[in-house]
Design a protein around this motif. Structure first.
Motif, short mmCIF file in Angstrom:
data_model
loop_
_atom_site.label_atom_id
_atom_site.label_comp_id
_atom_site.label_asym_id
_atom_site.label_seq_id
_atom_site.Cartn_x
_atom_site.Cartn_y
_atom_site.Cartn_z
N GLN A 100 0.83 -1.21 0.00
CA GLN A 100 0.00 0.00 0.00
C GLN A 100 0.86 1.26 0.00
O GLN A 100 0.62 2.19 -0.77
CB GLN A 100 -0.98 0.01 1.18
CG GLN A 100 -2.05 -1.07 1.07
CD GLN A 100 -3.14 -0.89 2.10
OE1 GLN A 100 -2.86 -0.55 3.25
NE2 GLN A 100 -4.38 -1.14 1.71
N GLN A 101 1.87 1.31 0.84
CA GLN A 101 2.85 2.38 0.82
C GLN A 101 4.19 1.80 0.36
O GLN A 101 4.33 0.58 0.24
CB GLN A 101 3.01 3.00 2.22
CG GLN A 101 1.72 3.53 2.82
CD GLN A 101 1.17 4.76 2.12
OE1 GLN A 101 1.88 5.47 1.41
NE2 GLN A 101 -0.13 5.02 2.31
N VAL A 102 5.16 2.66 0.09
CA VAL A 102 6.50 2.21 -0.28
C VAL A 102 7.30 1.96 0.99
O VAL A 102 7.34 2.80 1.89
CB VAL A 102 7.23 3.25 -1.16
CG1 VAL A 102 8.65 2.78 -1.47
CG2 VAL A 102 6.46 3.49 -2.45
N TYR A 103 7.93 0.79 1.05
CA TYR A 103 8.79 0.42 2.16
C TYR A 103 10.21 0.20 1.66
O TYR A 103 10.41 -0.21 0.50
CB TYR A 103 8.28 -0.85 2.85
CG TYR A 103 7.04 -0.64 3.68
CD1 TYR A 103 7.11 -0.51 5.07
CD2 TYR A 103 5.78 -0.57 3.09
CE1 TYR A 103 5.98 -0.33 5.84
CE2 TYR A 103 4.64 -0.39 3.84
CZ TYR A 103 4.74 -0.27 5.22
OH TYR A 103 3.62 -0.08 5.98
N LEU A 104 11.17 0.44 2.53
CA LEU A 104 12.58 0.26 2.21
C LEU A 104 13.20 -0.75 3.14
O LEU A 104 12.98 -0.73 4.35
CB LEU A 104 13.34 1.59 2.32
CG LEU A 104 12.81 2.76 1.49
CD1 LEU A 104 13.64 4.01 1.78
CD2 LEU A 104 12.84 2.44 0.01
N LEU A 105 14.00 -1.63 2.56
CA LEU A 105 14.71 -2.65 3.34
C LEU A 105 16.17 -2.63 2.92
O LEU A 105 16.49 -2.93 1.77
CB LEU A 105 14.10 -4.03 3.09
CG LEU A 105 14.72 -5.20 3.87
CD1 LEU A 105 14.44 -5.04 5.37
CD2 LEU A 105 14.18 -6.53 3.37
N GLY A 106 17.05 -2.26 3.85
CA GLY A 106 18.47 -2.23 3.55
C GLY A 106 19.02 -3.63 3.36
O GLY A 106 18.54 -4.59 3.96
N ALA A 107 20.03 -3.77 2.49
CA ALA A 107 20.64 -5.08 2.24
C ALA A 107 21.16 -5.66 3.56
O ALA A 107 21.91 -5.00 4.29
CB ALA A 107 21.77 -4.94 1.23
N GLY A 108 20.75 -6.88 3.87
CA GLY A 108 21.20 -7.54 5.08
C GLY A 108 20.41 -7.19 6.33
O GLY A 108 20.66 -7.75 7.40
N GLU A 109 19.45 -6.26 6.23
CA GLU A 109 18.65 -5.86 7.38
C GLU A 109 17.39 -6.70 7.48
O GLU A 109 16.91 -7.26 6.50
CB GLU A 109 18.31 -4.37 7.31
CG GLU A 109 19.53 -3.46 7.37
CD GLU A 109 19.15 -1.99 7.30
OE1 GLU A 109 17.94 -1.69 7.21
OE2 GLU A 109 20.07 -1.14 7.32
N ALA A 110 16.82 -6.75 8.67
CA ALA A 110 15.65 -7.59 8.90
C ALA A 110 14.35 -6.80 8.92
O ALA A 110 13.27 -7.35 8.68
CB ALA A 110 15.80 -8.35 10.23
#
Length: 238
Positions: A44-54
């Motif tokens: 629904q919204q844009v989410y960001l996930l850093g490489a290697g992050e949980a």
């Protein structure tokens, strides 16, 4: 009801697939930033996930949610499309045909900074955005737009270029866009690919390119007896 998530697994098949972000029930459109450091996805919204992050971080918070998004070439911004939402005044108006047309809800182009998560509305003109593509320099965006969100305008498409800073239409490149799905900016910034076709024949389309600075389009696969479902530019833009 269906549930969708972003899944990941080692390329050597040594482990079973696993949800990249556990607990999501509606997630899709995973797209890596050009620098490869961050994965963006839609829930629904844009989410960001850093490489290697949980844990993923929510980037956007727009009423009605985000319809589409694209990373900027420098990985510092995300352009996204969100729609105007009904107001209390709209609900109190009558729902006859004239009022319905008068209160059409248009889609708008926004840009959010990844660093501070601040979003700025770019386009304020009334048109329906079907596709977007960043210029390699990051100063402009190409859009495939229709004049209204009405169904009868869904094939009345134009290819335009807007200025990132002002949101103004810098130029209209083509008014014979027949389908969506092929809008791509060449890596050298000189050309744009798109589906071109005659206005008199719905869904009769072929892949063409047009100079990003303006000029006549050039059909590439006009005589191909099939449908091009997806395309990408080669790194050398040739």
């Amino acid at each position: 009801s269906r549930a969708s998530n972003i899944w990941a697994m080692p390329v050597d098949g040594s482990e079973s697939p696993r949800p990249l972000v556990p607990g999501l029930i509606n997630a899709g459109s995973p797209r890596w930033s050009p620098d490869g450091k961050t994965l963006a996805f839609l829930s629904q919204q844009v989410y960001l996930l850093g490489a290697g992050e949980a844990n993923a971080v929510q980037l956007t918070s727009v009423p009605g949610g985000v319809e589409d998004f694209e990373w900027s070439p420098d990985s510092k911004m995300i352009a996204f499309v969100a729609r105007d939402q009904p107001t209390r005044d709209d609900a109190e108006k009558s729902t006859d045909a004239i009022e319905v047309d008068h209160h059409l809800k248009y889609s708008r182009l926004w840009i959010s900074s990844v660093l501070d998560r601040k979003a700025v509305q770019v386009t304020k003109q009334d048109f329906e955005i079907y596709e977007l593509a960043w210029a390699p320099k990051g100063d402009e965006l190409a859009l495939v737009v229709a004049p209204t969100p009405k169904a009868e305008d869904s094939l009345n498409l134009s290819l335009i270029v807007v200025n990132r800073a002002s949101g103004e239409v810098a130029r209209t490149l083509n008014k014979l866009v027949n389908l969506t799905g092929a809008l791509r900016w060449s890596p050298d910034g000189r050309l744009l690919s798109f589906y071109e076709g005659p206005a008199t024949k719905e869904y009769a389309a072929w892949v063409s390119v047009v100079p990003a600075a303006g000029g006549p389009s050039h059909p590439l696969l006009k005589d191909y007896a099939g449908s091009v479902l997806r395309l990408e530019w080669m790194p050398d833009s040739k």
